[in-house]
Motif scaffolding. Structure first.
Motif, PDB file in Angstrom:
ATOM      1  N   GLU A 141      16.110  23.620  23.756  1.00 43.66           N
ATOM      2  CA  GLU A 141      14.996  24.473  24.174  1.00 43.66           C
ATOM      3  C   GLU A 141      13.697  24.136  23.452  1.00 43.66           C
ATOM      4  OE1 GLU A 141      16.364  28.412  23.472  1.00 43.66           O
ATOM      5  OE2 GLU A 141      18.070  28.231  24.872  1.00 43.66           O
ATOM      6  N   GLY A 142      13.802  23.691  22.204  1.00 38.32           N
ATOM      7  CA  GLY A 142      12.596  23.463  21.428  1.00 38.32           C
ATOM      8  C   GLY A 142      12.012  22.078  21.562  1.00 38.32           C
ATOM      9  N   ARG A 143      12.845  21.058  21.794  1.00 32.68           N
ATOM     10  CA  ARG A 143      12.354  19.693  21.824  1.00 32.68           C
ATOM     11  C   ARG A 143      12.646  18.983  23.142  1.00 32.68           C
ATOM     12  NH1 ARG A 143      10.870  15.653  18.202  1.00 32.68           N
ATOM     13  NH2 ARG A 143      11.227  16.981  16.388  1.00 32.68           N
TER      14      ARG A 143
ATOM     15  N   GLU B 299      20.917  16.697  18.711  1.00 29.21           N
ATOM     16  CA  GLU B 299      22.115  17.460  18.379  1.00 29.21           C
ATOM     17  C   GLU B 299      22.424  18.397  19.536  1.00 29.21           C
ATOM     18  OE1 GLU B 299      20.281  21.243  15.971  1.00 29.21           O
ATOM     19  OE2 GLU B 299      20.737  19.441  14.806  1.00 29.21           O
TER      20      GLU B 299
ATOM     21  N   SER C 298      22.615  21.557  20.344  1.00 33.04           N
ATOM     22  CA  SER C 298      22.270  22.922  19.975  1.00 33.04           C
ATOM     23  C   SER C 298      21.227  23.472  20.922  1.00 33.04           C
ATOM     24  CB  SER C 298      21.736  22.974  18.541  1.00 33.04           C
ATOM     25  OG  SER C 298      20.467  22.365  18.468  1.00 33.04           O
ATOM     26  N   SER C 299      21.213  24.772  21.069  1.00 31.98           N
ATOM     27  CA  SER C 299      20.201  25.414  21.909  1.00 31.98           C
ATOM     28  C   SER C 299      18.812  25.199  21.336  1.00 31.98           C
ATOM     29  CB  SER C 299      20.497  26.912  22.023  1.00 31.98           C
ATOM     30  OG  SER C 299      21.725  27.122  22.668  1.00 31.98           O
ATOM     31  N   ALA C 300      18.716  25.214  20.011  1.00 30.38           N
ATOM     32  CA  ALA C 300      17.416  25.009  19.379  1.00 30.38           C
ATOM     33  C   ALA C 300      16.840  23.650  19.765  1.00 30.38           C
ATOM     34  CB  ALA C 300      17.553  25.129  17.862  1.00 30.38           C
ATOM     35  N   PHE C 301      17.665  22.590  19.741  1.00 29.39           N
ATOM     36  CA  PHE C 301      17.191  21.254  20.102  1.00 29.39           C
ATOM     37  C   PHE C 301      16.844  21.185  21.585  1.00 29.39           C
ATOM     38  CE2 PHE C 301      17.979  16.959  21.699  1.00 29.39           C
ATOM     39  CZ  PHE C 301      17.104  16.234  20.894  1.00 29.39           C
TER      40      PHE C 301
END
Length: 865
Positions: A193-195, A186, A188-191
């Motif tokens: 930066e996190g994955r 997706e 998103s910053s979460a995706f």
């Protein structure tokens, strides 16, 4: 900034803890959405897991989607094949891996082009000859995940992987974080930066390349909708250059890189991902059944189909492919490994049953039609040789006769080795042109007869028997406690089995059994902490002898802890009864054995231990077209670097040997796939039973359970059927010599050990010895066959791994000759009409017309009938 090639895919387990029927329901929804999304977004691409079987399953529901799929394949939006199923790479034979690609490619062509990559994203490790096998089907690249030790075996995940021969290689692309690296993509910053970005950084640091591969998908996941928009969104957020790509585009990039690392060997290290090093003994009933089906197809049905075509009997190769498909469905990595639910295990064994029935019926049809044309009497037996070399030795044939007072013409050493008497029956209907009459059907014997014969190569010969004044000789019990021939004497004394060599050397306790608790699951064996294995001997012995071979039969009944709880707290026991039959024939260098086990206890591992008296801990195991040498190792503090314990428990194909400069001890197996070398012993696993699909916190595999059982919302899945209670039979042989290990000799021993017995008697006493015998109609068209047929003949030491009808040309057939040694040799073609022979690869693509058999490889010939 690194360029990330992001490839949208799904990994599609046909079966696992869910069945293939469940999987079909899932695909009906998901694959339809894939097609609709690709049609709506011409820029999007999708990889359908590298196996055509799942698309074939879907097409049984939606034949109306054929043209849309063909268009998507032609437009290089949808990538299909090349495999039929996602094959296991250790417990299948090399020819099965080739059939998987051959049939996958054949079936893919009805949709268009196929993915030209050895794509195996979830296989539990890889044998050292995968590059050689991939080259045989025209593949120059491989994408894989498990088994690699980055930093030790290779530095970069992008490299050249060589087979045992240096000129057999592929461009290898490893996915260090697996096929789910970019899953749930997706914008998103979460995706990011996190994955995504941590994975890109990890790969780029190790590969030292400007571009990396990121597979985006996971088990049974759908296509990512609006993929291009999400990639564009990521480029606005993340630290790297994210591009929608294909596997082919990334491989093309890697092949431009200068001086790629080179690696030679297997991938079986549990460093970045679990490979389940002890899964070779999980659900052994599946593995043994699979081996016997492979042998039936490779050694009986395929060459019999060639003989049939040469005789003018046409049976479609499509029927052969259908049988192979049922076998290949059970050779997917989860299926053959055995880490499946009980419902799936039942499905696998049922497909094996169906494959076995079809194979038997093909054989029955061929041998009966040939016998019909020859107008054989009830005192003639036709014996087939499906090898491409002359056979000179002993075959076991089945004869039905009203009396044992018979003799075989020109075969004085024929011996009855087993017999069954069927009593006379009254009031039996016989259909005649004048109507039905009722008769008394006489009693008769079903005799297994061991007989010395010389048979033509790839053909048959008719032998005959006649009435005699005395019974045919039989194997008889004696009071002896030993058997022997020119090479060995086996003596049972003081409840131990000792092997005496002709030189006078003695190996004491040459065979013992060992039992220990199994606290593991269907993925891995794991012992109980501090439990000591039990050494088990034999209690009783009896001997049966004939002039040409003898049997030593050892028996014992053990009282063992009933289950894991009984091993820890109490001593309630269950019974395990064993019977070991050892056969030794005149002149034979192989000691043939069969161990029958009646298992009535749970959660334990049973092994047979071969004492070798060879003082090293090195093993030499067979694999397709060669052998791999393995050294035992001890890895202290393994938990710091490995995701499971890197135990010295290893897979084998057909044989495992220990050797020094002056001695060799070789164990040959039929479907047994796991061994360990320890303390001068070769330890071969027979059973590792368990009652759970996945369990956490094992001694050999700490942490989470394998599979999905410890994910949020999932449950543990009991697998009571994997306790394998009941009767089992394990076949193995062994060879001992005061000589060094020899590759050619060992391969020849394995081939001799796998010789098949195929024969047919035209008789009227029992039409159900072969299941459909009474339904096969006699042809009105005479074939004018001779009583002896030889189609082709190679020199005696020629090792043929395949002989089957062409998949593409009705008037041609295929021969594959292997070379399991380090030295290339010229094939003797003096018996061939070279005007009818072309050199091809396994998918029948023409190659350079060179008749040399390369080292650690094979030569495939396509021959006109």
């Amino acid at each position: 900034m690194t360029k990330a090639h992001i490839v949208n895919h799904t990994h599609w387990d046909r079966e696992w803890y869910f069945t293939s029927a469940d999987s079909l329901v899932l695909s009906e929804q998901l694959f339809t959405e894939v097609i609709e999304e690709l049609l709506a977004h011409p820029e999007a691409t999708f990889v359908l897991d590298g196996q055509i079987s799942i698309l074939d399953d879907y097409m049984t529901l939606h034949p109306d989607k054929l043209e849309a799929i063909r268009q998507l394949v032609a437009d290089k939006q949808l990538f299909i094949g090349p495999w039929y199923t996602q094959t296991d790479a250790f417990f299948t034979q090399g020819e099965s891996i080739l059939r998987n690609a051959m049939i996958g490619i054949f079936d893919s062509k009805k949709y268009g082009d196929y993915l030209p990559i050895g794509y195996l994203p979830d296989t539990f490790g890889f044998n050292a000859q995968i590059p050689t096998l991939l080259n045989q089907v025209g593949f120059k690249s491989l994408i894989f995940w498990r088994g690699i030790d980055l930093g030790t075996q290779v530095t970069s995940p992008y490299f050249k992987w060589r087979g045992l021969a240096e000129n057999r290689e592929v461009t290898a692309i490893n996915m260090p974080h697996g096929y789910g690296t970019g899953m749930l993509l997706e914008a998103s910053s979460a995706f990011a930066e996190g994955r995504l970005d941590p994975a890109i950084d990890f790969i780029a640091e190790r590969s030292q390349t400007e571009e990396v591969l990121i597979p985006s998908g996971n088990d049974q996941l759908n296509i990512i909708h609006d993929f291009s928009d999400k990639i564009a969104g990521l480029n606005e957020i993340g630290q790297h250059d994210y591009q929608m790509s294909t596997y082919q585009d990334f491989i093309a990039y890697v092949e431009t890189l200068p001086e790629l690392e080179q690696y030679q060997g297997e991938f079986r290290e549990p460093k970045l991902a679990r490979v389940h090093k002890t899964i070779g003994s999980s659900r052994m009933n599946i593995k043994v059944a699979n081996y016997h089906m492979e042998q039936k197809l490779l050694k009986r049905i395929e060459p019999l189909l060639v003989i049939a075509k040469a005789c003018g009997i046409n049976i479609s190769e499509r029927l052969l492919m259908l049988i192979w498909k049922k076998v290949l469905e059970g050779q997917a990595h989860d299926s053959l490994a055995g880490c499946v639910s009980d419902a799936v295990a039942e499905d696998i064994m049922h497909r094996m049953k169906e494959a076995n029935e079809m194979a038997d019926s093909i054989e029955n049809t061929i041998v009966k039609k040939i016998a019909d044309d020859l107008a054989l009497t009830d005192k003639e037996v036709i014996i087939f040789n499906t090898e491409l070399t002359v056979f000179n030795g002993y075959k076991t044939i089945t004869v039905i006769t009203e009396t044992k007072d018979i003799q075989f013409v020109n075969h004085r050493d024929a011996t009855i080795i087993a017999e069954e008497f069927v009593a006379a029956r009254d009031n039996i209907m016989q259909e005649t042109p004048n109507g039905n009459i009722f008769i008394q059907e006489p009693g008769y014997f079903i005799l297994k007869v061991r007989i010395a014969v010389e048979l033509p190569a790839l053909g048959y010969k008719v032998i005959e028997f006649a009435n005699a004044e005395k019974e045919l000789q039989t194997i008889v019990p004696t009071e002896a406690k030993q058997i022997g021939n020119e090479n060995y004497t086996l003596v049972f004394e003081n409840k131990q089995l000792n092997l005496h060599l002709a030189s006078g050397k003695i190996i004491e306790n040459v065979i013992q059994l060992e039992d220990i608790g199994n606290n593991g699951d269907t993925y891995d064996f794991s012992p109980l902490e501090n439990e000591q294995a039990l050494l088990l001997g034999f209690d009783h012995a009896r001997v049966e002898e004939s002039p040409t071979f003898s049997r030593l039969i050892l028996t014992a009944t053990y009282q063992l802890p009933l289950n894991l709880e009984q091993r820890i707290d109490t001593q309630e026991t269950g019974e395990v009864a064993v019977e070991l039959t050892i056969e030794l024939a005149t002149g034979s260098s192989i000691i043939q054995s069969a161990l029958r086990v009646n298992n009535q206890v749970d959660s334990h591992r049973l092994r047979v231990l071969f004492q070798t008296d060879i003082a090293n801990e090195q093993s030499i195991a067979s694999l397709p077209f060669g052998f791999v040498t393995r050294e035992n190792r001890d890895v202290p503090d393994w938990e710091k670097n490995y995701v499971e314990r890197p135990v010295n428990i290893e897979p084998l194909d057909k044989s495992v040997s220990m050797s020094d400069e002056e001695n060799v001890f070789t164990v040959l197996t039929k479907g047994i796939k796991e061994y360990e070398v320890s303390r001068h012993q070769i330890c071969v696993t027979l059973l590792a039973t368990t009652g759970q699909l996945g369990k956490p916190d094992l001694l050999y595999r700490p942490g989470r359970a394998s599979g999905d059982t410890t994910k949020r919302g999932h449950v543990f899945i009991p697998t009571e059927e994997s306790q394998l209670r009941g009767e089992h039979c394990f076949e193995f042989g062994f060879y001992v010599a005061e000589a060094a290990f020899d590759e050619q000799n060992t391969a020849e021993l394995a081939a001799a050990y796998e010789q098949e017995n195929i024969d047919y008697q035209h008789q009227t006493l029992n039409f159900f010895l072969h299941r459909i015998d009474n339904k096969i109609q006699k042809s009105e068209r005479l074939l004018n066959l001779a009583q002896r047929l030889e189609i082709i003949r190679f020199p005696d030491n020629t090792l043929v791994t395949a002989c089957h009808p062409s998949y593409y040309d009705a008037d041609s057939w295929i021969v594959r000759v292997q070379n399991p040694t380090k030295t290339t040799f010229p094939l003797d073609t003096s018996t061939l009409d070279l005007s009818k022979v072309i050199v091809v690869n396994a998918i029948e693509t023409r190659q350079e017309q060179n008749f040399e058999v390369p080292a650690y490889d094979s030569l495939t010939l396509k021959i006109k009938f």
